[in-house]
Design an enzyme around this catalytic site. Structure first.
Site, short mmCIF file in Angstrom:
data_model
loop_
_atom_site.label_atom_id
_atom_site.label_comp_id
_atom_site.label_asym_id
_atom_site.label_seq_id
_atom_site.Cartn_x
_atom_site.Cartn_y
_atom_site.Cartn_z
CG HIS A 105 -1.79 -2.29 3.08
ND1 HIS A 105 -2.81 -1.72 2.36
CD2 HIS A 105 -0.68 -2.07 2.34
CE1 HIS A 105 -2.33 -1.18 1.25
NE2 HIS A 105 -1.02 -1.37 1.22
CE1 TYR A 121 -3.08 -0.06 -2.21
CE2 TYR A 121 -3.97 -1.57 -3.84
CZ TYR A 121 -2.94 -1.19 -3.00
OH TYR A 121 -1.80 -1.93 -2.96
#
Length: 291
Positions: A105, A52
């Site tokens: 992830h 992110y």
């Protein structure tokens, strides 16, 4: 009456606030303010990820607050030594020595051995006390099955796309049978309106709207309540203080069994996020900067 926020107990005994605050696609310069608003609203669980690009701002905003911090290792840092270093990068940016929940992830189906090596690194970090719990994200049943065949630690969570229009019941049920908590990303269907998913917005769904009116609540609050009552963790995101506070105000009302069933009936089986099989280093790989 605000109600009492709910905690969930992970499979290793660690307690985690059921409702977390997400910062996916929140620009770094807005993240600090958004997380500060979330803490003021009552959130005590912040979810971020190396990919992110805003772990540092999360750490700055959360410093000294004692909140539960969750982050994710990106596929570019899979492999045993690479993932150990991925922890160092994330912990450095977050400004902590210990991460509460560290997860992979994505599965990397094209190089699953590298995925398994990354998970072994998480097991090492857990054994060393550098993380309190470990897990995965976007793992389907076949990925979880292959992982459980060789791992020594059952993942504490599997963070997957779950909202009324895409519920992944098979993945949820497999997780529940093995003690893996389902954690919902896009829990209010955000992916249905910020991405060309072919869905209409969950916020405009007439069934959800009718339930919301019956309780004097927003559609988003109804959807979050649906997750909580079905035992899931949920990670809503927003950058607007009013929405952030609204999304946390879900602990003082209850949906009926009939209302829960009505929302269950909205599943389209249509994914909003990328297909797990499409995740490759060639298409999704990116360098994660050092701390």
């Amino acid at each position: 009456m605000k109600g009492t926020p709910m905690n969930l107990t992970l499979n290793n005994g660690v307690e985690m606030p059921a409702l977390g605050f997400g910062v996916f696609q929140t620009p770094p310069d807005e993240t600090r303010t958004a997380v500060t608003s979330a803490l003021e609203a009552g959130y005590r669980h912040i979810d971020t990820a190396a990919a992110y690009g805003n772990e540092r701002q999360v750490g700055e905003a959360a410093a000294g607050s004692g909140v539960f911090l969750e982050t994710k290792i990106w596929i570019s840092d899979y492999g045993y030594d690479e993932t150990l270093h991925g922890f160092d990068k994330s912990a450095g940016k977050l400004g902590v020595d210990q991460i509460d929940l560290l997860i992979l992830h994505q599965a990397l189906p094209s190089d699953f051995d590298r995925t398994l090596a990354a998970y072994r690194a998480l097991e090492t970090l857990l054994a060393d006390g550098r993380v309190r719990a470990i897990g995965v994200s976007n793992f389907m049943v076949e990925h979880l099955t292959a992982l459980l065949d060789v791992s020594t630690v059952v993942p504490a969570v599997n963070q997957i796309e779950v909202h009324p229009y895409f519920q992944q019941r098979e993945v949820q049920e497999f997780g529940a049978a093995h003690g893996i908590l389902t954690q919902a990303w896009a829990p209010i269907g955000g992916i249905t309106f910020y991405r060309d998913s072919g869905h209409t917005s969950t916020l405009d769904d007439p069934v959800i709207g009718e339930i919301a009116r019956a309780h004097g609540r927003t559609p988003a609050q109804v959807m979050l309540r649906w997750h909580l009552q079905q035992g899931r963790s949920a990670i809503p995101k927003s950058v607007r203080p009013q929405r952030i506070a609204e999304n946390f105000a879900v602990f003082d009302f209850e949906l009926t069994a009939e209302q829960l069933t009505a929302i269950d009936g909205l599943d389209t089986g249509k994914r909003g996020g990328p297909e797990p099989t499409d995740i490759t280093l060639a298409t999704f790989g990116r360098e994660i900067p050092e701390a």
